[in-house]
Design a protein around this motif. Structure first.
Motif, PDB file in Angstrom:
ATOM      1  N   VAL A 104      -7.405   2.750   3.571  1.00 43.76           N
ATOM      2  CA  VAL A 104      -7.125   3.482   4.672  1.00 43.76           C
ATOM      3  C   VAL A 104      -7.427   2.570   5.944  1.00 43.76           C
ATOM      4  O   VAL A 104      -6.962   2.627   6.917  1.00 43.76           O
ATOM      5  N   VAL A 108      -5.333   1.566   9.311  1.00 45.06           N
ATOM      6  CA  VAL A 108      -5.900   1.569  10.788  1.00 45.06           C
ATOM      7  C   VAL A 108      -5.922   0.204  11.455  1.00 45.06           C
ATOM      8  O   VAL A 108      -5.485   0.262  12.565  1.00 45.06           O
ATOM      9  N   LEU A 111      -2.377  -0.584  12.307  1.00 42.88           N
ATOM     10  CA  LEU A 111      -2.273   0.086  13.331  1.00 42.88           C
ATOM     11  C   LEU A 111      -2.665  -0.424  14.874  1.00 42.88           C
ATOM     12  O   LEU A 111      -2.219  -0.545  15.893  1.00 42.88           O
ATOM     13  N   GLY A 115       0.511  -1.239  16.122  1.00 39.57           N
ATOM     14  CA  GLY A 115       0.911   0.198  16.598  1.00 39.57           C
ATOM     15  C   GLY A 115       1.237   0.057  17.940  1.00 39.57           C
ATOM     16  O   GLY A 115       1.099  -0.867  18.785  1.00 39.57           O
ATOM     17  N   THR A 116       1.589   1.290  18.627  1.00 35.11           N
ATOM     18  CA  THR A 116       2.102   1.412  19.775  1.00 35.11           C
ATOM     19  C   THR A 116       0.879   0.920  20.995  1.00 35.11           C
ATOM     20  O   THR A 116       1.172   0.139  21.835  1.00 35.11           O
ATOM     21  N   ARG A 117      -0.244   1.367  20.364  1.00 36.03           N
ATOM     22  CA  ARG A 117      -1.421   0.854  21.294  1.00 36.03           C
ATOM     23  C   ARG A 117      -2.071  -0.250  20.795  1.00 36.03           C
ATOM     24  O   ARG A 117      -3.203  -0.493  21.042  1.00 36.03           O
ATOM     25  N   ARG A 130       9.478  -0.835  17.032  1.00 35.46           N
ATOM     26  CA  ARG A 130       8.503   0.065  16.843  1.00 35.46           C
ATOM     27  C   ARG A 130       8.108   0.193  15.299  1.00 35.46           C
ATOM     28  O   ARG A 130       9.159   0.775  14.507  1.00 35.46           O
ATOM     29  N   PRO A 132       5.381   1.628  13.319  1.00 37.57           N
ATOM     30  CA  PRO A 132       4.809   2.989  12.600  1.00 37.57           C
ATOM     31  C   PRO A 132       5.878   3.770  12.354  1.00 37.57           C
ATOM     32  O   PRO A 132       6.694   4.003  12.994  1.00 37.57           O
ATOM     33  N   PHE A 133       5.754   4.566  10.934  1.00 37.37           N
ATOM     34  CA  PHE A 133       6.407   5.228  10.460  1.00 37.37           C
ATOM     35  C   PHE A 133       7.961   4.812  10.021  1.00 37.37           C
ATOM     36  O   PHE A 133       8.841   5.690   9.762  1.00 37.37           O
ATOM     37  N   ILE A 211       0.116   5.181   3.900  1.00 41.19           N
ATOM     38  CA  ILE A 211       0.239   6.433   4.525  1.00 41.19           C
ATOM     39  C   ILE A 211      -0.536   6.393   5.819  1.00 41.19           C
ATOM     40  O   ILE A 211      -0.066   7.318   6.626  1.00 41.19           O
ATOM     41  N   THR A 212      -1.377   5.448   6.129  1.00 43.75           N
ATOM     42  CA  THR A 212      -1.978   5.461   7.491  1.00 43.75           C
ATOM     43  C   THR A 212      -1.020   4.719   8.400  1.00 43.75           C
ATOM     44  O   THR A 212      -0.707   5.208   9.492  1.00 43.75           O
ATOM     45  N   GLY A 215       2.890   6.277   7.359  1.00 40.39           N
ATOM     46  CA  GLY A 215       3.226   7.866   7.521  1.00 40.39           C
ATOM     47  C   GLY A 215       3.741   8.233   6.083  1.00 40.39           C
ATOM     48  O   GLY A 215       4.129   7.471   5.252  1.00 40.39           O
ATOM     49  N   ASN A 216       4.014   9.525   5.899  1.00 34.65           N
ATOM     50  CA  ASN A 216       4.641  10.059   4.702  1.00 34.65           C
ATOM     51  C   ASN A 216       6.083  10.807   5.069  1.00 34.65           C
ATOM     52  O   ASN A 216       6.023  11.790   5.798  1.00 34.65           O
TER      53      ASN A 216
ATOM     54  N   SER B 174       6.551  11.973  10.363  1.00 39.21           N
ATOM     55  CA  SER B 174       5.646  11.838   9.359  1.00 39.21           C
ATOM     56  C   SER B 174       4.961  13.193   8.605  1.00 39.21           C
ATOM     57  O   SER B 174       4.814  14.062   9.662  1.00 39.21           O
ATOM     58  N   TYR B 175       5.119  13.596   7.559  1.00 37.07           N
ATOM     59  CA  TYR B 175       4.441  14.684   6.921  1.00 37.07           C
ATOM     60  C   TYR B 175       3.045  14.211   6.547  1.00 37.07           C
ATOM     61  O   TYR B 175       3.105  13.615   5.246  1.00 37.07           O
ATOM     62  N   GLU B 176       2.155  14.445   7.200  1.00 36.60           N
ATOM     63  CA  GLU B 176       0.765  14.078   6.869  1.00 36.60           C
ATOM     64  C   GLU B 176       0.023  15.071   5.899  1.00 36.60           C
ATOM     65  O   GLU B 176       0.372  16.219   5.948  1.00 36.60           O
ATOM     66  N   GLN B 184      -5.098  11.897  13.524  1.00 30.75           N
ATOM     67  CA  GLN B 184      -5.388  10.645  13.718  1.00 30.75           C
ATOM     68  C   GLN B 184      -4.181   9.949  14.217  1.00 30.75           C
ATOM     69  O   GLN B 184      -4.277   8.964  14.986  1.00 30.75           O
ATOM     70  N   LYS B 185      -2.844  10.362  13.969  1.00 31.64           N
ATOM     71  CA  LYS B 185      -1.724   9.886  14.396  1.00 31.64           C
ATOM     72  C   LYS B 185      -1.544   9.916  15.800  1.00 31.64           C
ATOM     73  O   LYS B 185      -1.113   9.371  16.635  1.00 31.64           O
ATOM     74  N   GLU B 190       0.452   6.980  18.207  1.00 30.41           N
ATOM     75  CA  GLU B 190       1.564   6.709  17.438  1.00 30.41           C
ATOM     76  C   GLU B 190       2.500   7.847  17.364  1.00 30.41           C
ATOM     77  O   GLU B 190       3.676   7.508  17.253  1.00 30.41           O
TER      78      GLU B 190
END
Lengths: 264, 262
Positions: A104, A108, A111, A115-117, A130, A132-133, A211-212, A215-216, B174-176, B184-185, B190
């Protein structure tokens, strides 16, 4: 207990016992899973669209991660093995760092970089990217955690390859590209295959960083491990079946690829 | 590296066996001496509040050490069903509690605290979210909980109620797996917005996350449940902890963390 004599406390017996214990430790959880598999409904459970989607995503993500790892991991392993420079030991340690990241935390960290930031967020946004996700993020997460396995295997392979053949080819006037393709690559092919097997299997089982960072999202970033984790909530049978399926596929990959290394 | 074949002889194994035996004995001793501790499996959304409660309970004269296992309620329920040793289960919704009541592991559940849904947006609210319907705007990146975790099922009910399931569903990236994932996201910037509990807006550096009330959620009952497991209510320290949570200092600490009194 005579030293050197054949007693019960021989090294061989001790090793056999320890090896058996470790094997049993590996196999018992697997047996536990298998004992729980609802075989009668297995086919119905597995043919659901979610499982197929997740399996497809896992296969593609792990394969892409392996290809990327090979494309960039071979040069890295080559540099680590064939060049001497200051800070090489540190570099070697850094290469292995993703292996010890709690997964995990790896997500992080990804990201924080992409990531965006993240550190490169501004650059990526400027380029209209972009991460993430997206599925690309799932592939990157898998690459991040699995590439060190390939570098490790390749570096060991390169170190044990016979340098004299390369030097002979060079002396005979072969260009570096020709030496690489006719001498170096064939001599480490077993390490490449072994490394790819490990890399692929590790990538296929990747969960935390994915998953971090990715995403899911079913059909986009929900690979098998994520789908299994989600199934744990309501559908333990489904979760177990999917786990066994993923393990089966990975086992086949390891068997097919590893056999070629152990018996060259 | 040099090897010392002589050292690997049978004699050298005696200290090894002896030390292994010692480790076993020590660990067995530890396990026994801490029998009075309480193991609480608690929903992630109550994590910080319950950590404070646990510290305060353990510090009290008739308290006991409390070990918290924090995760999404459905994961905890699955762990308990698989036989995880726990004395108390705290669930973020009724479904996971009912699951354990049905399987006979939990008995006598009660409403521990009330919560409510809010919108969370990252620092500066880059997408300019003002209300729930703004989440339906094209290009908004929304994170929600997966349907089977409590915050996800509440969110689903909320969107259905507001008639925005489809419009907002399109923007979900995303489905966390738990409310912590949603927070967190958003915290990392994000996601443009997420649906989480009011109590999640706190914690972390101030200003990193902003919360927006959802009028559409008014009247939705978001309750956290607690229940002892496997007859743990028979243990005095479990009974004391339950009392502490329901009307003692524990209830006050929960209120301090933004939870409503049942």
């Amino acid at each position: 207990m005579k030293r050197g004599g054949r007693s019960f406390f021989s090294i061989e017996n001790a090793f056999a016992l320890q090896a058996t214990l470790l094997l049993a430790f590996f196999l018992l959880p697997l047996a536990g899973l298998l004992a729980r598999v609802p075989w009668a409904t297995a086919w119905e459970e597995l043919r659901g669209e979610r499982v197929l989607e997740a399996m497809r995503l896992s296969l593609v993500a792990a394969s892409l991660a392996s290809v990327i790892s090979l494309a960039f991991g071979f040069p890295l392993a080559w540099v680590l093995c064939r060049r001497s420079f200051r800070g090489k030991e540190l570099m070697r340690a850094l290469v292995l760092l993703p292996m010890v990241f709690p997964p995990v935390v790896g997500g992080v960290a990804l990201l924080a970089a992409f990531g965006t930031r993240g550190l490169l967020g501004g650059v990526l946004a400027y380029l209209g990217v972009r991460l993430p996700f997206t599925f690309a993020a799932a592939v990157l997460a898998a690459t991040f955690v699995s590439a060190p396995f390939l570098v490790l295997a390749l570096e060991a392979g390169l170190a044990s390859a016979d340098r004299r053949l390369e030097e002979a080819a060079e002396t005979l006037g072969a260009r570096p590209a020709r030496v690489l393709s006719t001498i170096t690559l064939p001599s480490v092919r077993h390490s490449i295959v072994a490394g790819l097997a490990l890399t692929w299997a590790r990538a296929a089982g990747e969960f935390g960083a994915t998953i971090t960072f990715a995403g899911n999202f079913p059909g986009r970033t929900q690979t098998m491990p994520l789908a299994i984790y989600e199934a744990l909530q309501t559908d333990m049978n489904g979760a177990i079946l999917m786990s066994v399926l993923l393990l089966g596929v990975s086992l086949v990959a390891l068997l097919v690829l590893r056999r070629r290394i152990v018996q060259p | 590296m040099t090897t010392h074949p002589r050292r690997a002889g049978p004699r050298a194994q005696r200290p090894l066996f002896a030390s292994l035996l010692l480790v076993f004995l020590l660990s067995a001793g530890c396990a026994r001496s801490e029998r009075s501790e309480l193991v609480v499996f608690a929903a992630a959304s109550l994590g910080e509040a319950l950590e404070a409660v646990a510290d305060s309970f353990a510090a009290g004269s008739d308290g006991a050490p409390v070990v918290l296992n924090l995760a999404a309620s459905h994961i905890l329920a699955a762990q308990i069903e698989e036989g995880a040793p726990a004395d108390l289960f705290v669930s973020a919704d009724s479904a996971q509690m009912e699951r354990l009541v049905a399987s006979g592991r939990a008995r006598g559940p009660f409403v521990l605290a009330l919560n409510r849904l809010v919108l969370l947006v990252p620092r500066g609210n880059p997408a300019g979210i003002r209300r729930l319907s703004d989440l339906a705007r094209e290009g908004t990146r929304v994170v929600v909980g997966t349907e089977a975790c409590p915050v996800g099922s509440y969110t689903r009910a909320l969107l259905e109620r507001a008639g925005l399931s489809e419009e907002i569903g399109r923007n979900v990236v995303s489905y966390e797996e738990s409310v912590r994932g949603v927070v967190q996201k958003v915290r990392l910037g994000e996601a443009d917005a997420g649906v989480a509990y009011a109590t999640d807006a706190g914690g972390g550096p101030p200003g990193e996350i902003e919360s927006i009330e959802i009028p559409e959620a008014a009247g939705m009952r978001v309750a956290c449940f607690a229940a002892p497991l496997d007859g743990a209510e028979g243990r005095p320290e479990v009974r004391r902890f339950l009392g502490y949570l329901r009307e003692g200092e524990g209830a006050r600490i929960l209120a301090l963390h933004g939870f409503g009194r049942p």
